[in-house]
Write an enzyme that holds these catalytic residues in place. Sequence first.
Site: not given
Length: 801
Positions: A418, A520, A568, A669, A690-693, A740
Site C-alpha cells: 500500500h 486538436r 475537436r 468556420e 475557426g477564423s482561418n477557414d 480558436c
Amino acid sequence: MESRDKTFVLWFNDLRRKDVNLVGGKSSSLGELTSGTNVPVPYGFATTAAGYRHFMKETGCNDKVNALLKTLKDPEDSDELHRVCSKIRKIMTSVKMPDDLAKSIGDAYDQLAKKMGQNEPFVAIRSSATAEDLPNASFAGEQDSYLNVHGRDNVIKKVQQCYASLFTDRATYYRIKAKFPQEKVALSAAVQMMVFSKGSGIMFSVNVANGDDTKVMIEAVWGLGEYAVQGTVTPDDYIVDKKSMKIVDKTIPSKNIELVRMPNGGVEQKNVPEKMAKSSVLNDKQIVELARYAEEIEKHYGCYMDMEWALDPDDKLWLVQARPETVWSQRKKNGDKKPEEQEQGSDTKATNNKVLLKGLPASPGVATGTVHVIDDPKDISKFKKGEILVTLMTSPDWVPAMQKAAAIVTNNGGMTCHAAIVSREMQIPCLVGTSSRGNAATKILKTGQEVTIDAKNGIVYQGRAENILKPKEKAANSATAAPAAEYFPPTATRVMMNLGDPDLAEKYASLPADGIGLMREEFLWTTYIHKHPLYLIETGHPEYVVNELANGISKVARAMAPRPVVLRFSDFKSSEYRNLKGGDKFEPHESADLLGWRGASRYYDPKYLPAFKLELQAVKKVRNEYGLKNLNVMIPFCRTVDEARKVTDIMREEGLVRSADFKVYMMAEIPSNIILADQFDQFIDGYSIGSNDLTMLILGCDRNNDVVAHLFDERNLAVKRAIRHLIKVAHNDGKTVSICGQAPSEYPEFTEFLVRSGIDYVSVNPDMVKQTKLNVAHFEQRIMLDKATGLGKKDPENYNW
C-alpha cells in the site's frame, strides 16, 4: 429477459472491461480475463451497481447517508470523519437487505456451487467500486474484501458488509480528496472461487521502481496475498526480462509469518518455519510462467497491468485479479526519460552525510525534513505537513497523514504494498522494506531528527545532504510556473489555450489559462497512432485507436483539471489521412480536399462511421473509466443542420449525451454556420470560431494560395459582421461563442473587437496566453470606464448592419 443495466448479478463470462459502470473495475476486469484471455482465473459472479443502488433506495439508506455526509464539515478532522463514517456503516449493515436482491445473490451462489460440483464452496468476496481500479486512481485497498467465506447466508451478509465498506473512513476521505461525488459511486462485490493458496502475490508488467517496461516484476509471500498488499510481510522480489524470459534479479528476504485459511471459514496468521521462511516461494519455472501470463494480459489490455496471483497446493498458478497499472501507464510518453536515460543521481560517495539505513526504492524522488515516527495508527492526527513519515507499514487508514508527508519510510513491505502504490500515485518519495535490508527504520530513525531521503537509490542520509538536494532545487527553480510577482487580473471574457501535443500539457498547466479551448485530435494520430483507423480495424486492432487516443486526451484533461478541455474530433483532409499507414486503401484522391471529405461529413458516412465510433469510445473511456469529467467535445466542419443532427444522433447512440457536465460544441468556420445559427443551436451548446477557414470561405480566398494571400485578412469587415451576428444569435438561445483561430494572437485590436462584441472565450496558443490575458483585462476595464464616463470612443462597426 432483464436488461444488463438492471439485473442484480452478472457472471464473469458475461462481463467485459467496458462494463466498469455496471460492476466496477475489479469485477469487469475479472470478466475480461475470464472471457478474453487464456490465463487461468477462478470462476465466479459479480453483484452489480444496480443491485447496490436498489439496496440503498429500498432500505432508505440513500437519504440517511446523504444527511450524515452533510454533517461532515472537515474530512481532515479524523475524529469527525470516524464518527460520521461509523454511523453510516452501522446503518448500512443493520438494515435488512431487500428480499429480491438477497435471493439473486443467494441463488447465484447456489448455481456457482453446482457449476463447480461442490457443496457450499469457499469463496473470496472482493469489493469493486465503480470509481475504483481505474487508470488514474487505484484507490488501493479502499474498500473491504473477505476471504474463505462459505454458505448462502454468509455470502449475502458479506456482500452487505462490502456495501458498507464504501464508507470506511479511508474510502470516504479518499473519494472526497479525489473529488468523486459520493452519489456517483456504487459498489459491486466479486464473488469468486477461493484458491487455497500456499503462496501468492502481486505482479506488474512494468518495473514500478523505475518504469522499465522491458521487465516484469513479481512479488511473492507464503499463504494468502493480503500480507503482500498490506505490507505486513516484505515479499520475495523477482524481475524477469520480457524479451528473453530470463530471471535477471531475485531477492529472497525472510518471510516469518503468513495468512492462511481456516478449515471452517475465515483466516488466521501463522508462523512460517525458519527454513521455509528464508526460501523462495516460487521456483524458476513458476516465475517464468507468471511472467508469460503478464505479457499476454498486457498485450490483451494494451497497457501496463497490475495483477494478483495465487499458487494452489497442487502447484497450479491462478490469476485472481488484473487492472491497469496506475502510475507509469500515466507517465508513459509524458516526458519522463527511460530508465537508462535518467540521471543516476547520487550514490553513497556523493555526499559526506552519514548513511543511516537503506530500503527498497518504491517511489522515486528526494526530500529532506524532520522525522516523525508513528507506531500506533491512533497517533496519525499528530502528523504535520512536511514531516518524514516513518512507520512499520501503512494501510489505507494512513492516507490523510501520507498526503502531508515530504517522504515515507517503512520497515516492511515490497514494491507493491500500500505505501508503495499510494506514494507513487501521490509522487511522494518512498522507501519500504528497510528491515529486509538490515535495519528497521522505526528503530534507527528518531522523531525530530533531520534526514535526507534519496528514494531513487533507496538511501536515508543523516541531516540535510546538500549534494543530493541541489539537482531537485535546480529543477524547481527552472520550472515554467509564473514568477510570484506576476499578476493576471480575473477577466469576464475567459482566456483559453490551444494545444496539440499532450506531452506539453503539464508544462503549460501553470499558465493563467481558463482551460483548453481547442485540443486538436490530429496530433495524436500523427504522433502516437501513425496508422489509418480503418486499417487498424481491418487488421483486428481497433482497441489500439481507443487506448492511444484515451491516453493522450486524458493526459491533457488530467493536467488541466478541473478546468474544461474541448477536444475537436478528427479533422484531417483525405491527403493527410492517406499519409497514415494503410490510408491509401481507404482515402479518395480529391483535387480540393480542403473543401472535400473532412470533418462532420466523414462521421456519419458508412465508410468511416466505424472509425468515428472509436473516437467516441476513447472519449467515453476518458470520461467514464478515467473519471475526467472536464472533457468536452467539438464537431468540426459541419456544413448543414442535418449533418449536426446525424452526428449528435450517433453520439447519443454511443452513450455520449449533452448534459450539465458534458458539452458538445461546433466549429463555426463555414458561412452556413453563421447564417443558420438559430437552427444549429438546437443540437449544440456553443460555437468555436475557426477564423482561418471562416475568412477563407467568406472572402472566397484560398489561404494557401500565395497569389491571393494578400487578400486574406480576418479583420475584414465582412468577417467581423459575421462574428457579431453569430454572437448575437447564439446568446439569444443561451449558447456560448469562443474563437480558436490565429487572429487574437496576431492582432490585439481584433481581441478588443471580440471583447466589445461580447464573445465568451478567446483561445490562443500557449505563448500568447499571458499577453492575451492582460489585453483582455485592459479592454474590459476600458469598456467599463467608457460606459461610466460616456466619453469613450465610438465603435463604427456597430453601425451599417
